[in-house]
Enzyme design. Structure first.
Site, PDB file in Angstrom:
ATOM      1  CB  SER A 178      -0.875  -0.021   1.259  1.00 57.88           C
ATOM      2  OG  SER A 178      -1.450   1.241   1.482  1.00 57.88           O
ATOM      3  CE1 TYR A 209      -3.757  -2.643   5.785  1.00 55.93           C
ATOM      4  CE2 TYR A 209      -3.224  -0.343   5.354  1.00 55.93           C
ATOM      5  CZ  TYR A 209      -3.562  -1.598   4.886  1.00 55.93           C
ATOM      6  OH  TYR A 209      -3.698  -1.811   3.538  1.00 55.93           O
ATOM      7  CE  LYS A 247      -1.322  -4.272   3.398  1.00 55.52           C
ATOM      8  NZ  LYS A 247      -1.687  -5.581   2.867  1.00 55.52           N
TER       9      LYS A 247
HETATM   10  P1  NAD Z   1     -11.020  -6.961   1.590  1.00 57.74           P
HETATM   11  O1  NAD Z   1     -11.184  -6.931   3.071  1.00 57.74           O
HETATM   12  O2  NAD Z   1     -12.190  -6.658   0.745  1.00 57.74           O
HETATM   13  O3  NAD Z   1     -10.408  -8.364   1.136  1.00 57.74           O
HETATM   14  C1  NAD Z   1      -9.557  -9.126   1.976  1.00 57.74           C
HETATM   15  C2  NAD Z   1     -10.073 -10.547   1.960  1.00 57.74           C
HETATM   16  O4  NAD Z   1      -9.205 -11.350   2.780  1.00 57.74           O
HETATM   17  C3  NAD Z   1     -11.480 -10.712   2.540  1.00 57.74           C
HETATM   18  O5  NAD Z   1     -12.276 -11.439   1.632  1.00 57.74           O
HETATM   19  C4  NAD Z   1     -11.272 -11.482   3.842  1.00 57.74           C
HETATM   20  O6  NAD Z   1     -12.368 -12.319   4.131  1.00 57.74           O
HETATM   21  C5  NAD Z   1     -10.002 -12.255   3.526  1.00 57.74           C
HETATM   22  N1  NAD Z   1      -9.205 -12.625   4.703  1.00 57.74           N
HETATM   23  C6  NAD Z   1      -8.789 -11.842   5.730  1.00 57.74           C
HETATM   24  N2  NAD Z   1      -8.053 -12.549   6.592  1.00 57.74           N
HETATM   25  C7  NAD Z   1      -7.987 -13.823   6.100  1.00 57.74           C
HETATM   26  C8  NAD Z   1      -7.357 -15.022   6.553  1.00 57.74           C
HETATM   27  N3  NAD Z   1      -6.661 -15.038   7.696  1.00 57.74           N
HETATM   28  N4  NAD Z   1      -7.500 -16.129   5.814  1.00 57.74           N
HETATM   29  C9  NAD Z   1      -8.217 -16.121   4.663  1.00 57.74           C
HETATM   30  N5  NAD Z   1      -8.834 -15.022   4.189  1.00 57.74           N
HETATM   31  C10 NAD Z   1      -8.713 -13.882   4.905  1.00 57.74           C
HETATM   32  O7  NAD Z   1      -9.808  -5.939   1.252  1.00 57.74           O
HETATM   33  P2  NAD Z   1      -9.342  -5.370  -0.144  1.00 57.74           P
HETATM   34  O8  NAD Z   1      -9.697  -3.926  -0.196  1.00 57.74           O
HETATM   35  O9  NAD Z   1      -9.747  -6.244  -1.247  1.00 57.74           O
HETATM   36  O10 NAD Z   1      -7.768  -5.419   0.065  1.00 57.74           O
HETATM   37  C11 NAD Z   1      -6.998  -6.526  -0.348  1.00 57.74           C
HETATM   38  C12 NAD Z   1      -5.551  -6.308   0.061  1.00 57.74           C
HETATM   39  O11 NAD Z   1      -5.078  -5.089  -0.498  1.00 57.74           O
HETATM   40  C13 NAD Z   1      -5.343  -6.179   1.567  1.00 57.74           C
HETATM   41  O12 NAD Z   1      -4.140  -6.814   1.914  1.00 57.74           O
HETATM   42  C14 NAD Z   1      -5.227  -4.692   1.787  1.00 57.74           C
HETATM   43  O13 NAD Z   1      -4.455  -4.376   2.921  1.00 57.74           O
HETATM   44  C15 NAD Z   1      -4.536  -4.250   0.512  1.00 57.74           C
HETATM   45  N6  NAD Z   1      -4.804  -2.844   0.176  1.00 57.74           N
HETATM   46  C16 NAD Z   1      -6.092  -2.412   0.064  1.00 57.74           C
HETATM   47  C17 NAD Z   1      -6.337  -1.060  -0.216  1.00 57.74           C
HETATM   48  C18 NAD Z   1      -7.764  -0.555  -0.338  1.00 57.74           C
HETATM   49  O14 NAD Z   1      -7.949   0.662  -0.321  1.00 57.74           O
HETATM   50  N7  NAD Z   1      -8.785  -1.391  -0.476  1.00 57.74           N
HETATM   51  C19 NAD Z   1      -5.281  -0.171  -0.404  1.00 57.74           C
HETATM   52  C20 NAD Z   1      -3.974  -0.655  -0.286  1.00 57.74           C
HETATM   53  C21 NAD Z   1      -3.743  -2.002  -0.003  1.00 57.74           C
HETATM   54  C1  UD1 Z   2      -6.724   5.346   3.939  1.00 59.49           C
HETATM   55  C2  UD1 Z   2      -5.776   4.890   5.019  1.00 59.49           C
HETATM   56  C3  UD1 Z   2      -4.558   4.288   4.368  1.00 59.49           C
HETATM   57  C4  UD1 Z   2      -4.969   3.115   3.477  1.00 59.49           C
HETATM   58  C5  UD1 Z   2      -5.975   3.629   2.443  1.00 59.49           C
HETATM   59  C6  UD1 Z   2      -6.513   2.481   1.636  1.00 59.49           C
HETATM   60  C7  UD1 Z   2      -6.187   6.353   6.945  1.00 59.49           C
HETATM   61  C8  UD1 Z   2      -5.620   7.439   7.792  1.00 59.49           C
HETATM   62  N1  UD1 Z   2      -5.418   6.021   5.857  1.00 59.49           N
HETATM   63  O1  UD1 Z   2      -6.059   6.269   3.113  1.00 59.49           O
HETATM   64  O2  UD1 Z   2      -3.650   3.809   5.343  1.00 59.49           O
HETATM   65  O3  UD1 Z   2      -3.849   2.566   2.807  1.00 59.49           O
HETATM   66  O4  UD1 Z   2      -7.083   4.245   3.122  1.00 59.49           O
HETATM   67  O5  UD1 Z   2      -7.254   2.983   0.570  1.00 59.49           O
HETATM   68  O6  UD1 Z   2      -7.223   5.807   7.220  1.00 59.49           O
HETATM   69  N2  UD1 Z   2     -12.217  11.706   3.622  1.00 59.49           N
HETATM   70  C9  UD1 Z   2     -13.210  12.590   3.994  1.00 59.49           C
HETATM   71  N3  UD1 Z   2     -14.354  12.071   4.541  1.00 59.49           N
HETATM   72  C10 UD1 Z   2     -14.536  10.732   4.765  1.00 59.49           C
HETATM   73  C11 UD1 Z   2     -13.512   9.838   4.385  1.00 59.49           C
HETATM   74  C12 UD1 Z   2     -12.354  10.363   3.819  1.00 59.49           C
HETATM   75  O7  UD1 Z   2     -13.079  13.793   3.821  1.00 59.49           O
HETATM   76  O8  UD1 Z   2     -15.586  10.347   5.302  1.00 59.49           O
HETATM   77  C13 UD1 Z   2     -10.991  12.233   2.977  1.00 59.49           C
HETATM   78  C14 UD1 Z   2      -9.711  11.936   3.719  1.00 59.49           C
HETATM   79  O9  UD1 Z   2      -9.431  12.933   4.665  1.00 59.49           O
HETATM   80  C15 UD1 Z   2      -8.697  11.909   2.559  1.00 59.49           C
HETATM   81  C16 UD1 Z   2      -9.519  11.381   1.378  1.00 59.49           C
HETATM   82  O10 UD1 Z   2     -10.892  11.611   1.722  1.00 59.49           O
HETATM   83  O11 UD1 Z   2      -8.257  13.211   2.252  1.00 59.49           O
HETATM   84  C17 UD1 Z   2      -9.328   9.890   1.113  1.00 59.49           C
HETATM   85  O12 UD1 Z   2      -9.555   9.168   2.322  1.00 59.49           O
HETATM   86  P1  UD1 Z   2      -9.597   7.576   2.358  1.00 59.49           P
HETATM   87  O13 UD1 Z   2     -10.491   7.079   1.292  1.00 59.49           O
HETATM   88  O14 UD1 Z   2      -9.878   7.157   3.763  1.00 59.49           O
HETATM   89  O15 UD1 Z   2      -8.128   7.128   1.944  1.00 59.49           O
HETATM   90  P2  UD1 Z   2      -6.698   7.566   2.564  1.00 59.49           P
HETATM   91  O16 UD1 Z   2      -6.832   8.509   3.673  1.00 59.49           O
HETATM   92  O17 UD1 Z   2      -5.845   7.982   1.425  1.00 59.49           O
END
Ligand code: NAD
Ligand code: UD1
Length: 336
Positions: free
Chosen positions: A124, A148, A152
């Site tokens: 991330s 969190y 990573k």
């Molecule tokens: P998500 O929660 O939708 O998907 C994660 C999946 O992992 C879920 O289906 C959950 O049931 C499964 N899971 C969790 N723990 C498990 C375990 N111990 N064994 C088996 N399954 C398990 O999340 P996502 O948004 O799809 O994110 C996927 C990955 O990408 C994560 O590692 C997250 O940290 C990373 N990531 C997500 C974002 C984002 O904004 N969504 C941003 C950066 C990185």
């Molecule tokens: C957040 C996480 C980051 C994670 C990422 C995954 C925090 C502090 N950071 O990032 O670690 O990797 O999600 O996608 O939680 N905002 C509002 N109102 C809301 C929600 C968000 O104004 O109700 C604003 C936030 O202040 C920010 C932007 O929208 O400026 C995006 O927020 P968000 O979607 O939560 O993502 P990140 O903060 O970038």
């Protein structure tokens, strides 16, 4: 080739699953459904026209994961499984260290016990903490601001150590920026449980009338309109990024760490405006204090991904809003 997707039933994993089928690869989902719904499997079948294999269980169960790798003849793994809520990680750090770091170690041990040495890891942009400048390149200093983010960072370090110990590993670390949007079919999308932490799912729930207004966290940042700027990337672009990463590892057989972002930042108010235009619904909002831990600006330099993977994001903010709205309006209660 059979590809294992740990956490493949989740938001990013499910979209990547569909993209793998489209690319002619065979996905096998491994998920414990702690943060996803089994109904996603039927939706994936509707999208891909074929049943998607699923192993229900926990990535922490090393012996079982090894058995799955062998029985399913897995050639490569995409590791999405983990917990991802920043606030929860501050309140319950051990849950995050156990599931995220423990899960990665368990998976790697299971892989090491088989001949499978190819892994793509969901990292991330959180590993950049508060970046010194933007756009962010992969060589920027890494730091964490919450448990969190720490998980990573530690997992990235574990992968580097493994590479040193055994050069036959093929490791692709993908640092995602802000994934939003949904599959254009409207059949799969982001389905957060409880109150959404992230901007786009909160905006879609305001638009559908589930929540009265959006809190805009901070209107006094040093950005053009005072609100936070992020690199929103369409989840379909991200899914295609995984296919490109996998192909690069399988073809060129060299490990890499790359940003997956668009290279463009958008403010909170720009997202609200774009969403209102795409949905035709008003999104009432009010100014609120800055959210602790937030940074003013965060967007990627995606040049390395383009060079190494031949991949770049092609979808616009309007596409992201339109597809997020199609999913939300067609599935007001998500998969339930
Ligand atoms: P998500 O929660 O939708 O998907 C994660 C999946 O992992 C879920 O289906 C959950 O049931 C499964 N899971 C969790 N723990 C498990 C375990 N111990 N064994 C088996 N399954 C398990 O999340 P996502 O948004 O799809 O994110 C996927 C990955 O990408 C994560 O590692 C997250 O940290 C990373 N990531 C997500 C974002 C984002 O904004 N969504 C941003 C950066 C990185
Ligand atoms: C957040 C996480 C980051 C994670 C990422 C995954 C925090 C502090 N950071 O990032 O670690 O990797 O999600 O996608 O939680 N905002 C509002 N109102 C809301 C929600 C968000 O104004 O109700 C604003 C936030 O202040 C920010 C932007 O929208 O400026 C995006 O927020 P968000 O979607 O939560 O993502 P990140 O903060 O970038």
């Amino acid at each position: 080739m059979n590809i294992l997707l740990t956490g493949g039933a989740g938001y990013i994993g499910s979209h990547t699953c569909a993209a793998l089928v489209e690319a002619g690869l065979v996905p096998v989902i491994l998920d414990n459904f702690s943060n996803s719904h089994p109904a996603v499997l039927e939706r994936l079948q509707q999208i891909t026209g074929q049943a998607v294999a699923c192993e229900k269980g926990d990535v922490l169960d090393t012996a079982w994961v090894r058995q799955v790798l062998e029985r399913r003849q897995i050639g490569a793994v995409l590791h999405f499984a983990g917990d991802k809520a920043v606030g929860e990680s501050v309140a319950q750090p051990l849950k995050y260290y156990r599931n995220n770091i423990g899960g990665a170690v368990s998976l790697l041990e299971a892989m090491q016990a088989t001949s499978c040495r190819t892994l793509v890891f969901s990292s991330s942009a959180t590993v950049y903490g508060d970046p010194a400048s933007v756009p962010i390149t992969e060589d920027f200093a890494r730091r964490h601001t919450n448990p969190y983010g720490h998980t990573k960072l530690v997992i990235e370090d574990i992968l580097s150590a493994l590479q040193v110990a055994d050069a036959s590993w093929r490791l692709g670390v993908l640092r995602y920026f802000n994934p939003v949007g949904a599959h254009p079919s409207g059949l799969i999308g982001e389905d957060p449980s409880g109150i959404p932490n992230n901007l786009m799912p909160f905006v879609t729930q305001v638009a559908i009338g589930k929540r009265p207004f959006l809190n805009v966290y901070g209107t006094d940042y040093p950005t053009p309109d005072g609100t936070g700027v992020r690199d929103y990337i369409h989840v379909q672009d991200l899914a295609e990024g995984h296919v490109a990463a996998l192909k690069a590892l399988l073809d060129k057989k060299e490990s890499f760490t790359v940003n997956l972002g668009t290279g463009h930042g958008n403010s909170v108010l720009e997202v609200v405006k774009a969403f209102e235009a795409a949905s035709g619904r008003p999104v009432p909002f009010q100014a609120a204090p800055r959210r602790p831990g937030d940074v003013a600006q965060c967007y990627a330099d995606p040049a390395l991904a383009r060079r190494l993977l031949g991949w770049r994001a092609t979808r616009s903010l309007d596409d992201m809003c339109r597809d997020a709205w199609r999913w939300q309006s067609g599935n007001p209660e998500g998969y339930k």
